[in-house]
Design an enzyme around this catalytic site. Sequence first.
Site, PDB file in Angstrom:
ATOM      1  N   GLY A 105     -39.311  46.669 -16.156  1.00 45.06           N
ATOM      2  CA  GLY A 105     -39.096  48.349 -17.537  1.00 45.06           C
ATOM      3  C   GLY A 105     -40.477  48.242 -18.257  1.00 45.06           C
ATOM      4  N   SER A 107     -42.290  50.969 -16.796  1.00 47.28           N
ATOM      5  CA  SER A 107     -42.807  51.864 -17.174  1.00 47.28           C
ATOM      6  C   SER A 107     -44.129  52.909 -16.231  1.00 47.28           C
ATOM      7  CB  SER A 107     -42.722  52.715 -18.973  1.00 47.28           C
ATOM      8  OG  SER A 107     -42.313  54.226 -18.642  1.00 47.28           O
ATOM      9  N   ASP A 153     -40.680  57.512 -22.461  1.00 46.78           N
ATOM     10  CA  ASP A 153     -41.490  56.682 -21.883  1.00 46.78           C
ATOM     11  C   ASP A 153     -43.070  57.722 -21.573  1.00 46.78           C
ATOM     12  OD1 ASP A 153     -38.812  54.894 -21.725  1.00 46.78           O
ATOM     13  OD2 ASP A 153     -39.578  55.676 -19.638  1.00 46.78           O
TER      14      ASP A 153
HETATM   15  P1  ADP Z   1     -40.453  51.459 -14.341  1.00 41.47           P
HETATM   16  O1  ADP Z   1     -40.473  52.830 -14.838  1.00 41.47           O
HETATM   17  O2  ADP Z   1     -39.639  50.671 -15.382  1.00 41.47           O
HETATM   18  O3  ADP Z   1     -40.879  50.606 -13.885  1.00 41.47           O
HETATM   19  P2  ADP Z   1     -38.007  53.018 -12.967  1.00 41.47           P
HETATM   20  O4  ADP Z   1     -37.100  52.555 -11.697  1.00 41.47           O
HETATM   21  O5  ADP Z   1     -37.999  53.960 -13.608  1.00 41.47           O
HETATM   22  O6  ADP Z   1     -38.932  51.268 -13.164  1.00 41.47           O
HETATM   23  O7  ADP Z   1     -39.952  53.201 -11.925  1.00 41.47           O
HETATM   24  C1  ADP Z   1     -39.878  52.771 -10.147  1.00 41.47           C
HETATM   25  C2  ADP Z   1     -40.390  53.685  -9.637  1.00 41.47           C
HETATM   26  O8  ADP Z   1     -41.812  54.231  -9.949  1.00 41.47           O
HETATM   27  C3  ADP Z   1     -40.823  52.678  -8.092  1.00 41.47           C
HETATM   28  O9  ADP Z   1     -38.966  52.817  -7.118  1.00 41.47           O
HETATM   29  C4  ADP Z   1     -41.582  53.624  -7.353  1.00 41.47           C
HETATM   30  O10 ADP Z   1     -39.971  54.687  -6.851  1.00 41.47           O
HETATM   31  C5  ADP Z   1     -41.880  54.521  -8.239  1.00 41.47           C
HETATM   32  N1  ADP Z   1     -43.750  54.136  -8.388  1.00 41.47           N
HETATM   33  C6  ADP Z   1     -43.815  52.517  -9.618  1.00 41.47           C
HETATM   34  N2  ADP Z   1     -45.434  52.372  -8.774  1.00 41.47           N
HETATM   35  C7  ADP Z   1     -45.796  52.847  -7.980  1.00 41.47           C
HETATM   36  C8  ADP Z   1     -46.712  52.731  -7.066  1.00 41.47           C
HETATM   37  N3  ADP Z   1     -47.720  52.602  -8.212  1.00 41.47           N
HETATM   38  N4  ADP Z   1     -46.542  53.654  -5.910  1.00 41.47           N
HETATM   39  C9  ADP Z   1     -45.804  54.297  -5.521  1.00 41.47           C
HETATM   40  N5  ADP Z   1     -44.567  54.343  -5.650  1.00 41.47           N
HETATM   41  C10 ADP Z   1     -44.503  53.833  -8.057  1.00 41.47           C
HETATM   42 MG    MG Z   2     -39.366  54.256 -15.665  1.00 41.72          MG
END
Ligand code: ADP
Ligand code: MG
Length: 365
Positions: A105, A107, A153
Amino acid sequence: MTEHARGVSPGRVNLIGEHTDYNDGYVLPIALGWRAQVDATGRDDDAVTVSSAQLGDSVHISDLTPVAHQWWGYVAGVVWALRQRGHAVGGVDMALDSHVPLGGGLSSSAAIEAATVLAVDALFGLGLSPADMAEVAQAAENDFLGIPTGPMDQRASLWCTEGNALLIDCRTLEPRQVPFALPADLTLALVDTHSPHVLADGAYAQRRASCHRAADLLGVAALRDVTDLDAALEKLGDDDILVRRTRHVVTENDRVLDAVAALEAENWNRFGELMNASHNSMRDDYEITVPTVDQAVTSALASGALGSRMTGGGFGGTVLALLPTVALEDFTARLQDDYAARGFDAPTVTTTTACPGGIELRDRA
Ligand code: ADP
Ligand code: MG
């Protein structure tokens, strides 16, 4: 156009103001020290490539159209949103490397979008304003990937500044920097409760629907516009769910503004009280906490925290605790014991300050 540019932008945590965003209310995030980085290099054709150091994966996209459930959409969607708005953005290779933890969570998605828009802005010399950047980054998520998230965010990632929290009015999208400089004897701890968000999606949609129904019944554009809470609750009558959801949103919105006043007065005890009141409201009225997060708050208060609350949409995720710095060790040990006693997975404790927001770095043309 330069040959190469880099955007760097952080994850965030919301200090107070939960489920206020879709009620046109206020939120108060800080940027974290974990950042995403995107290296953008121009291409001779119109294609977009995206690689992720964390996933060890890469994609080549010659025809950009909206998609759902693709990790690369958070990056490529920014290029799409810029082209949609008429910006001259050619083909680009984008290498993503992010240290923002996924799924806590914090972001990670907006950090990636923000880093991408900063890199592409620098690479093509677009000269986007901070407001344009935030809008485009949000469009990647809302319009390219079809995820209906609110305005916090991307703005937190792009607009936060070191030593400040960012008050965002989710109706006007006006930001205001609010000092958040912890004295040395206080520490802000972040507890990753490692709890799964099983019911989160359906419950989130239900909460949103209840708020919109309450606003309709009350004849206001959004619950942010409720000025007389007692009269509003009376009008909602015996619909106990609507009464409690409305009470959370209206009081939470007031708490954000009270928290801003407390920070400006450096009144940390008051800030802590508001954190506690926020948590109780999320637990009792909004019903979005779970036993793991409630336990983290209980353990924090038992260790002498000035205040503690769940942050984020709910049903797990991260808990904040504002503690005397000397109590951090005791809290970490107590939390591990309390979690073990209840059979919960071990939590992770880190600390944070208010870190800088996004920056763009470019080669000389
Ligand atoms: P949060 O923003 O709270 O961490 P979200 O579900 O909004 O959760 O975003 C997470 C998504 O962002 C992951 O499922 C992936 O698709 C993408 N993501 C995050 N970090 C990476 C990364 N380092 N490489 C590829 N995709 C990523
Ligand atoms: Mg997110």
